[in-house]
Enzyme design. Sequence first.
Site, PDB file in Angstrom:
ATOM      1  N   ASN A 108       0.853  -1.286  -0.041  1.00  0.00           N
ATOM      2  CA  ASN A 108       0.022   0.006  -0.257  1.00  0.00           C
ATOM      3  C   ASN A 108       0.887   1.243  -0.040  1.00  0.00           C
ATOM      4  O   ASN A 108       1.882   1.377   0.620  1.00  0.00           O
ATOM      5  CB  ASN A 108      -0.829  -0.114   1.211  1.00  0.00           C
ATOM      6  CG  ASN A 108      -2.015  -1.286   1.239  1.00  0.00           C
ATOM      7  OD1 ASN A 108      -2.213  -1.800   0.261  1.00  0.00           O
ATOM      8  ND2 ASN A 108      -2.330  -1.532   2.259  1.00  0.00           N
ATOM      9  N   VAL A 109       0.333   2.142  -0.594  1.00  0.00           N
ATOM     10  CA  VAL A 109       1.109   3.683  -0.641  1.00  0.00           C
ATOM     11  C   VAL A 109       0.327   4.577   0.498  1.00  0.00           C
ATOM     12  O   VAL A 109       0.965   5.830   0.399  1.00  0.00           O
ATOM     13  CB  VAL A 109       0.956   4.275  -2.040  1.00  0.00           C
ATOM     14  CG1 VAL A 109       1.607   3.089  -2.892  1.00  0.00           C
ATOM     15  CG2 VAL A 109      -0.339   4.742  -2.477  1.00  0.00           C
ATOM     16  N   HIS A 125       5.797  -0.607  -2.906  1.00  0.00           N
ATOM     17  CA  HIS A 125       4.959   0.275  -4.078  1.00  0.00           C
ATOM     18  C   HIS A 125       5.372   1.718  -3.873  1.00  0.00           C
ATOM     19  O   HIS A 125       4.467   2.477  -4.498  1.00  0.00           O
ATOM     20  CB  HIS A 125       3.615  -0.431  -4.348  1.00  0.00           C
ATOM     21  CG  HIS A 125       3.799  -1.728  -4.846  1.00  0.00           C
ATOM     22  ND1 HIS A 125       2.667  -2.484  -4.835  1.00  0.00           N
ATOM     23  CD2 HIS A 125       4.416  -2.298  -5.404  1.00  0.00           C
ATOM     24  CE1 HIS A 125       2.666  -3.747  -5.377  1.00  0.00           C
ATOM     25  NE2 HIS A 125       3.977  -3.550  -5.647  1.00  0.00           N
ATOM     26  N   CYS A 133      11.893  14.229  -7.411  1.00  0.00           N
ATOM     27  CA  CYS A 133      11.983  15.159  -8.667  1.00  0.00           C
ATOM     28  C   CYS A 133      12.342  14.079  -9.800  1.00  0.00           C
ATOM     29  O   CYS A 133      13.061  13.280 -10.018  1.00  0.00           O
ATOM     30  CB  CYS A 133      13.345  15.991  -8.316  1.00  0.00           C
ATOM     31  SG  CYS A 133      13.803  17.114  -9.638  1.00  0.00           S
ATOM     32  N   GLY A 211      -5.008  -9.113   3.218  1.00  0.00           N
ATOM     33  CA  GLY A 211      -5.890  -8.324   2.350  1.00  0.00           C
ATOM     34  C   GLY A 211      -5.007  -7.976   1.130  1.00  0.00           C
ATOM     35  O   GLY A 211      -5.148  -7.080   0.627  1.00  0.00           O
ATOM     36  N   SER A 213      -4.600  -9.786  -2.915  1.00  0.00           N
ATOM     37  CA  SER A 213      -4.942 -10.896  -3.935  1.00  0.00           C
ATOM     38  C   SER A 213      -3.675 -11.681  -4.294  1.00  0.00           C
ATOM     39  O   SER A 213      -3.945 -12.712  -4.700  1.00  0.00           O
ATOM     40  CB  SER A 213      -5.575 -10.259  -5.188  1.00  0.00           C
ATOM     41  OG  SER A 213      -4.544  -9.433  -5.656  1.00  0.00           O
ATOM     42  N   ALA A 255     -10.364  -8.105   7.965  1.00  0.00           N
ATOM     43  CA  ALA A 255      -9.042  -8.182   8.599  1.00  0.00           C
ATOM     44  C   ALA A 255      -9.171  -7.293  10.050  1.00  0.00           C
ATOM     45  O   ALA A 255      -8.866  -7.720  10.896  1.00  0.00           O
ATOM     46  CB  ALA A 255      -8.021  -7.435   7.939  1.00  0.00           C
TER      47      ALA A 255
HETATM   48  P1  NAD Z   1      -5.903  -6.129  -4.394  1.00  0.00           P
HETATM   49  O1  NAD Z   1      -7.048  -5.213  -4.773  1.00  0.00           O
HETATM   50  O2  NAD Z   1      -5.653  -6.780  -5.716  1.00  0.00           O
HETATM   51  O3  NAD Z   1      -6.899  -7.296  -3.465  1.00  0.00           O
HETATM   52  C1  NAD Z   1      -7.389  -7.039  -2.352  1.00  0.00           C
HETATM   53  C2  NAD Z   1      -7.369  -8.075  -1.472  1.00  0.00           C
HETATM   54  O4  NAD Z   1      -8.094  -7.702  -0.304  1.00  0.00           O
HETATM   55  C3  NAD Z   1      -8.651  -8.991  -1.975  1.00  0.00           C
HETATM   56  O5  NAD Z   1      -8.061 -10.489  -1.831  1.00  0.00           O
HETATM   57  C4  NAD Z   1      -9.864  -8.918  -1.242  1.00  0.00           C
HETATM   58  O6  NAD Z   1     -10.645  -9.820  -1.156  1.00  0.00           O
HETATM   59  C5  NAD Z   1      -9.166  -8.671   0.069  1.00  0.00           C
HETATM   60  N1  NAD Z   1      -9.940  -7.534   1.092  1.00  0.00           N
HETATM   61  C6  NAD Z   1     -10.915  -6.757   0.837  1.00  0.00           C
HETATM   62  N2  NAD Z   1     -11.422  -6.161   1.712  1.00  0.00           N
HETATM   63  C7  NAD Z   1     -10.822  -6.812   2.881  1.00  0.00           C
HETATM   64  C8  NAD Z   1     -10.812  -6.919   4.546  1.00  0.00           C
HETATM   65  N3  NAD Z   1     -11.769  -5.822   4.921  1.00  0.00           N
HETATM   66  N4  NAD Z   1     -10.192  -7.817   5.203  1.00  0.00           N
HETATM   67  C9  NAD Z   1      -9.448  -8.558   4.609  1.00  0.00           C
HETATM   68  N5  NAD Z   1      -9.218  -8.838   3.165  1.00  0.00           N
HETATM   69  C10 NAD Z   1     -10.004  -7.919   2.258  1.00  0.00           C
HETATM   70  O7  NAD Z   1      -4.884  -5.760  -3.696  1.00  0.00           O
HETATM   71  P2  NAD Z   1      -3.382  -6.058  -3.671  1.00  0.00           P
HETATM   72  O8  NAD Z   1      -3.293  -7.408  -3.447  1.00  0.00           O
HETATM   73  O9  NAD Z   1      -2.672  -5.073  -2.683  1.00  0.00           O
HETATM   74  O10 NAD Z   1      -2.732  -5.521  -4.886  1.00  0.00           O
HETATM   75  C11 NAD Z   1      -3.179  -4.120  -5.412  1.00  0.00           C
HETATM   76  C12 NAD Z   1      -2.143  -3.178  -5.826  1.00  0.00           C
HETATM   77  O11 NAD Z   1      -2.761  -2.021  -5.902  1.00  0.00           O
HETATM   78  C13 NAD Z   1      -1.114  -3.120  -4.853  1.00  0.00           C
HETATM   79  O12 NAD Z   1       0.230  -3.350  -5.257  1.00  0.00           O
HETATM   80  C14 NAD Z   1      -1.367  -1.651  -4.087  1.00  0.00           C
HETATM   81  O13 NAD Z   1       0.052  -0.914  -4.354  1.00  0.00           O
HETATM   82  C15 NAD Z   1      -2.076  -1.165  -4.894  1.00  0.00           C
HETATM   83  N6  NAD Z   1      -3.272  -0.523  -4.001  1.00  0.00           N
HETATM   84  C16 NAD Z   1      -2.995   0.261  -2.930  1.00  0.00           C
HETATM   85  C17 NAD Z   1      -3.935   0.804  -2.102  1.00  0.00           C
HETATM   86  C18 NAD Z   1      -3.643   1.515  -0.714  1.00  0.00           C
HETATM   87  O14 NAD Z   1      -2.431   2.246  -0.774  1.00  0.00           O
HETATM   88  N7  NAD Z   1      -4.569   1.543   0.158  1.00  0.00           N
HETATM   89  C19 NAD Z   1      -5.151   0.794  -2.410  1.00  0.00           C
HETATM   90  C20 NAD Z   1      -5.728   0.139  -3.698  1.00  0.00           C
HETATM   91  C21 NAD Z   1      -4.521  -0.485  -4.509  1.00  0.00           C
HETATM   92 ZN    ZN Z   2      15.493  18.234  -8.755  1.00  0.00          ZN
END
Ligand code: NAD
Ligand code: ZN
Length: 277
Positions: A108-109, A125, A133, A211, A213, A255
Amino acid sequence: MTENRAFQQAVEILLEARGAVAFTGAGVSAESGIPTFRGEGGIWKEVPPEEFGTPWGIAHLIRTAPERLFKMLRRIGEILLSAEPNPAHKTLGSWEEKGILKGVVTQNVDDLHELGGTKNIYKLHGDLFRWRCLTCGAIRRFQRKDLQELLERITRSFRHLFDLLELLPHCEGCGALMRPDVVLFGEPLPPQEVAGALHLLEQCDVLLVIGTSGVVEPAAGMARMVHNRGGILIEVNLEPGALTPYSQVHLFGEAGEILPALGEEAMKTLSCAQGVS
Ligand code: NAD
Ligand code: ZN
């Protein structure tokens, strides 16, 4: 394995771990109101990733439809900048403080793990609050309020692409435009985050996979690496994912409910054991 048995098994494994680490994805922040990429309410159902998630897609949008890009970024920004850590983030933070967890490797970011109390964190990520920059690579950190003000300023003054280019942060060293240091599809992962994550995962014997995929590479490969080395994976997810076959224990549900319940049970087990001895 029944849910109840899996839950008990997870508690025992956690309490016996020498170095437990959490590996998290978008799902850990879903209960804070940040949409995940995949699954129900996933952002990519509305916004094609090849347009908004790749450097070439964004470059094309800047030239052809900057107002569409801005609208989307404003929506994502508003959600991320007002989200609060949920019980899952807070539980992981408290486990680190108690010595149950060595740290978090996240995809997550957002800043919710940090706000939930986690100190030892590696962000594979990138980080929305770290900007880079485009010319000299200098890094600048922003606080939430800085980015909130930036978003408000852009919202007030945005009429044309030139406004956007002028309003976005510029490098204090060379004056060039800066961008959030987040990894778009097709871009390399930040080397210092990867090195820190690998170091943490090499010493880890239990990995809580929460959380995610598990389909985004090379991040998911790091979790498989722990499995291949003989480590135990405990999966907390709404539904089975690509890391399910590599996980010994599966806890399917939210979660924000499962992690605090695991923590409570672990504390009970610990105090019973101390009472007996
Ligand atoms: P994904 O969206 O591919 O999968 C999300 C997973 O979380 C799914 O398996 C889903 O079933 C599960 N999920 C949803 N709600 C949940 C809960 N309440 N409790 C437990 N599990 C839950 O996400 P990913 O695998 O992180 O890959 C997506 C990419 O997108 C990542 O690389 C990330 O960088 C980016 N992303 C980041 C954010 C953030 O920073 N919050 C948000 C969206 C996407
Ligand atoms: Zn610079």
